[in-house]
Write a protein that holds these residues in place. Structure first.
Motif, PDB file in Angstrom:
ATOM      1  N   GLU A 352      76.919  27.040  50.914  1.00  0.00           N
ATOM      2  CA  GLU A 352      77.466  26.314  51.784  1.00  0.00           C
ATOM      3  C   GLU A 352      77.268  26.920  53.290  1.00  0.00           C
ATOM      4  O   GLU A 352      77.505  26.263  54.493  1.00  0.00           O
ATOM      5  N   HIS A 353      77.110  28.110  53.178  1.00  0.00           N
ATOM      6  CA  HIS A 353      77.060  29.270  54.522  1.00  0.00           C
ATOM      7  C   HIS A 353      75.590  29.677  54.567  1.00  0.00           C
ATOM      8  O   HIS A 353      75.302  30.256  55.892  1.00  0.00           O
ATOM      9  N   ILE A 354      74.974  29.988  53.572  1.00  0.00           N
ATOM     10  CA  ILE A 354      73.574  30.703  53.980  1.00  0.00           C
ATOM     11  C   ILE A 354      72.493  29.786  53.304  1.00  0.00           C
ATOM     12  O   ILE A 354      72.320  29.470  52.473  1.00  0.00           O
ATOM     13  N   PRO A 355      71.333  29.811  54.361  1.00  0.00           N
ATOM     14  CA  PRO A 355      70.249  28.980  53.832  1.00  0.00           C
ATOM     15  C   PRO A 355      69.477  29.286  52.688  1.00  0.00           C
ATOM     16  O   PRO A 355      68.910  28.427  52.170  1.00  0.00           O
ATOM     17  N   HIS A 356      69.091  30.502  52.575  1.00  0.00           N
ATOM     18  CA  HIS A 356      68.161  31.119  51.425  1.00  0.00           C
ATOM     19  C   HIS A 356      68.977  32.285  50.706  1.00  0.00           C
ATOM     20  O   HIS A 356      69.477  33.067  51.217  1.00  0.00           O
ATOM     21  N   LEU A 357      68.834  32.205  49.288  1.00  0.00           N
ATOM     22  CA  LEU A 357      69.178  33.415  48.590  1.00  0.00           C
ATOM     23  C   LEU A 357      68.122  33.512  47.533  1.00  0.00           C
ATOM     24  O   LEU A 357      67.531  32.393  46.793  1.00  0.00           O
ATOM     25  N   GLY A 358      68.024  34.654  47.108  1.00  0.00           N
ATOM     26  CA  GLY A 358      66.939  35.089  46.157  1.00  0.00           C
ATOM     27  C   GLY A 358      67.576  36.098  45.098  1.00  0.00           C
ATOM     28  O   GLY A 358      68.651  36.957  45.243  1.00  0.00           O
ATOM     29  N   ILE A 359      67.387  35.881  43.836  1.00  0.00           N
ATOM     30  CA  ILE A 359      68.176  36.150  42.760  1.00  0.00           C
ATOM     31  C   ILE A 359      67.466  36.843  41.819  1.00  0.00           C
ATOM     32  O   ILE A 359      66.302  36.434  41.549  1.00  0.00           O
ATOM     33  N   SER A 360      67.705  38.118  41.383  1.00  0.00           N
ATOM     34  CA  SER A 360      66.934  38.920  40.444  1.00  0.00           C
ATOM     35  C   SER A 360      67.109  38.659  39.141  1.00  0.00           C
ATOM     36  O   SER A 360      68.029  37.753  38.770  1.00  0.00           O
ATOM     37  N   VAL A 390      68.041  28.368  46.731  1.00  0.00           N
ATOM     38  CA  VAL A 390      68.122  29.528  46.075  1.00  0.00           C
ATOM     39  C   VAL A 390      66.591  29.667  45.096  1.00  0.00           C
ATOM     40  O   VAL A 390      66.129  28.779  44.510  1.00  0.00           O
ATOM     41  N   ALA A 391      66.270  30.679  45.099  1.00  0.00           N
ATOM     42  CA  ALA A 391      65.073  31.082  44.183  1.00  0.00           C
ATOM     43  C   ALA A 391      65.425  32.410  43.079  1.00  0.00           C
ATOM     44  O   ALA A 391      65.815  33.179  43.648  1.00  0.00           O
ATOM     45  N   GLU A 392      65.002  32.200  42.077  1.00  0.00           N
ATOM     46  CA  GLU A 392      65.051  33.198  41.113  1.00  0.00           C
ATOM     47  C   GLU A 392      63.849  34.130  40.578  1.00  0.00           C
ATOM     48  O   GLU A 392      62.666  33.356  40.630  1.00  0.00           O
ATOM     49  N   TYR A 393      64.070  35.349  40.306  1.00  0.00           N
ATOM     50  CA  TYR A 393      62.451  35.979  40.310  1.00  0.00           C
ATOM     51  C   TYR A 393      62.057  35.630  38.865  1.00  0.00           C
ATOM     52  O   TYR A 393      62.663  35.332  38.023  1.00  0.00           O
ATOM     53  N   SER A 394      60.755  35.327  38.961  1.00  0.00           N
ATOM     54  CA  SER A 394      59.524  35.095  38.006  1.00  0.00           C
ATOM     55  C   SER A 394      59.810  33.459  37.795  1.00  0.00           C
ATOM     56  O   SER A 394      59.136  33.137  36.849  1.00  0.00           O
ATOM     57  N   THR A 395      60.598  32.747  38.276  1.00  0.00           N
ATOM     58  CA  THR A 395      60.686  31.349  38.060  1.00  0.00           C
ATOM     59  C   THR A 395      60.044  30.581  39.327  1.00  0.00           C
ATOM     60  O   THR A 395      60.176  29.175  39.088  1.00  0.00           O
ATOM     61  N   ALA A 396      60.192  31.233  40.544  1.00  0.00           N
ATOM     62  CA  ALA A 396      59.564  30.339  41.647  1.00  0.00           C
ATOM     63  C   ALA A 396      58.886  31.686  42.427  1.00  0.00           C
ATOM     64  O   ALA A 396      58.938  32.914  42.068  1.00  0.00           O
ATOM     65  N   ALA A 397      57.521  31.068  43.008  1.00  0.00           N
ATOM     66  CA  ALA A 397      57.052  32.026  43.902  1.00  0.00           C
ATOM     67  C   ALA A 397      56.698  31.752  45.306  1.00  0.00           C
ATOM     68  O   ALA A 397      56.428  30.375  45.347  1.00  0.00           O
ATOM     69  N   PRO A 398      56.357  32.402  46.251  1.00  0.00           N
ATOM     70  CA  PRO A 398      56.080  32.016  47.525  1.00  0.00           C
ATOM     71  C   PRO A 398      54.550  31.675  47.356  1.00  0.00           C
ATOM     72  O   PRO A 398      53.731  32.058  46.814  1.00  0.00           O
ATOM     73  N   LEU A 399      54.338  30.554  48.401  1.00  0.00           N
ATOM     74  CA  LEU A 399      52.993  30.108  48.291  1.00  0.00           C
ATOM     75  C   LEU A 399      51.941  30.958  48.921  1.00  0.00           C
ATOM     76  O   LEU A 399      52.242  31.842  49.749  1.00  0.00           O
TER      77      LEU A 399
END
Length: 497
Positions: A352-360, A390-399
């Motif tokens: 609700e407060h942060i636009p982007h989160l990256g999870i290891s 939200v993006a999790e390591y190894s399940t999403a990749a930057p284009l």
């Protein structure tokens, strides 16, 4: 309790009071007389108190005068005494008519009668009430003292003493502070935050919270650095004695400030430990006691990355929700260490407060946490690249970027390897200069200002970058290669930025 009425004051000819409207309310009790010239005097007086004014708080236009009478009558004010010293604007007929309809006494006071005479008259008649208030004040401070010795919180005990369910809400982050066992309704919090949006710099002294057609609570501003309000449950505009409320607000404000300072100290100690873990300068045995204090020892961990600007929001939201964590800053990003089983809860709270989160990925070994930080950085870049929350390591990749840390390392070296080696050998800042230049959309003025260097120095550095890499800072293809390599370099490197 005094039996003095507004009519009694009018009957005392020596006071020079005359009724000009609302004579049907002359039997209203008066327990205190208070002078107020603020534009919202109903927020500063309590039920059965007489408002004394020279007229400064009386608005000039007719509609606002009518609203003034409605607010005063709605707050249970005993009446309004206006000084006859020509400072008041003309009192509109519509205002006086509204006072008659509401049986709200409006008096004029002779200019020869000081307000202190009215005040002393009411005070003498109300001595028994003042003794009662002093006794209540003593009880409030005894509650504050004993709350530190008891299992129940200060809010719980003050709620019992005042007869209302009390809560503290941070209206900037929509969190409940000093949470009680019985939490405030989420809809009430949302409505309160909506009502004060855009007014955080000056919160309203008193605010009735409407949900549907009913008042469900009343909020009062707290004297705290955080944007907090004290909320009292109630299906109508809560009638809290102003004397008791003022001291309750002070006591609760002190408790909020004390808790905030303690948490800030804990957060700074936690950051020092987290940085030592990332640097590899502290082992499992040394870290264990602190992790136990936070409540995240002997578990699987994840690291969450976010933009550094949101560190205060992260600490506030998770602290108010009592989620164990360590947080730190590394360059342009912040990182959060927490138990893996609380990850879903945390991402929901922070989204609700942060636009982007990256999870290891998860790890149960302290020695692997530096890798987890790099993974979180990689995932955060992925979230930024495709606009995901939200993006999790190894399940999403930057284009167009590598999917693993190893690939990121080789991609960075392929374009920037000689530049990286040059910086390490000569202690130059060519990588930093290139990254700043591209981040600021190749603005010479903005780059020179941020790096605190002369434009000629910037020109020299850019020429060196082009000479070492064999690429141009004016070519679109080369700029794209530079940018992707810089992102890969940021993902792949560990430790402090």
């Amino acid at each position: 309790m005094s039996d003095l009425t507004v009519g009694d004051l009018v009957a005392m000819r020596q006071l020079g009071c005359r009724t000009i409207a609302g004579s049907g309310g002359l039997d209203r009790l008066v327990v205190w007389a208070h002078s107020c010239e603020l534009e919202d005097p109903w927020n500063w007086l309590s039920k059965d108190e007489l408002l004394m004014t020279t007229g400064i708080c009386v608005p000039a236009d007719e509609a606002s005068q009518v609203e003034l009478i409605r607010h005063l009558a709605g707050a249970g004010i005993a009446g309004m005494a206006v000084g006859d010293d020509l400072k008041a604007p003309p009192l509109a007929e519509a205002m006086l008519a509204e006072a008659d309809v509401l049986d709200f006494p409006v008096l004029t006071v002779s200019h020869s009668t000081p307000f202190s005479a009215l005040g002393r008259t009411v005070a003498v008649a109300s001595q028994s009430e003042q003794i009662s208030r002093i006794a209540r004040l003593s009880r409030l401070y005894e509650v504050a003292r004993s709350a530190t010795l008891a299992e129940s919180s200060l809010l719980e005990r003050l709620s019992e003493e005042l007869g209302y369910g009390l809560h503290v809400v941070d209206v900037e982050f929509a969190t409940e502070v000093l949470a009680r066992e019985t939490r405030i309704d989420a809809g009430t919090v949302r409505e309160l935050c909506r009502r004060v949006q855009g007014r955080l710099d000056r919160l309203p002294a008193r605010l009735a919270i409407d949900v549907g057609d009913a008042v469900v609570a009343t909020a009062f501003a707290l004297p705290t650095h955080r944007k907090c309000m004290l909320v009292a449950d109630g299906t109508s505009d809560v009638d809290l004695d102003a004397f008791g409320l003022l001291h309750a607000q002070s006591l609760i404000g002190i408790e909020v400030e004390r808790g905030t300072r303690e948490r800030e100290r804990d957060d700074e100690a936690g950051m020092a430990l987290f940085l030592q873990i990332v640097d590899g300068t502290v082992g499992s045995d040394a870290a264990q006691p602190r992790l136990e204090q936070v409540g995240i020892a002997d578990t699987e961990w994840v690291v969450i990355g976010f933009d550094a600007a949101h560190l205060r929001a992260v600490r506030t939201v998770l602290g108010d929700n009592e989620v164990g964590n360590l947080s730190c800053l590394l360059g342009e990003e912040g990182y959060l260490l927490l138990a893996a089983d609380s990850m879903e809860t945390v991402t929901t709270l922070l989204a609700e407060h942060i636009p982007h989160l990256g999870i290891s990925g998860g790890t149960a070994t302290i020695q692997r946490l530096p890798d987890s930080v790099r993974q979180a950085r990689w995932a955060l870049q992925a979230a930024r690249a495709d606009g995901s929350a939200v993006a999790e390591y190894s399940t999403a990749a930057p284009l167009f970027l590598p999917r693993t840390l190893t690939e990121a390392h080789f991609a960075a070296r392929a374009v920037l390897g000689e530049l990286i080696d040059h910086d390490e050998a000569s202690q130059s800042q060519l990588i930093e200069t290139l990254e700043t230049f591209l981040t600021l959309d190749r603005s010479w003025a903005a780059t020179a200002e941020k790096l605190m260097i002369h434009r000629q120095t910037l020109a020299y550095r850019l020429k060196r970058i082009e000479a070492i890499t064999g690429r141009s800072t004016k070519s679109s293809a080369d700029i794209a290669s530079f940018w992707m390599a810089l992102v890969a370099h940021r993902i792949s490197r560990g430790g402090r930025d």
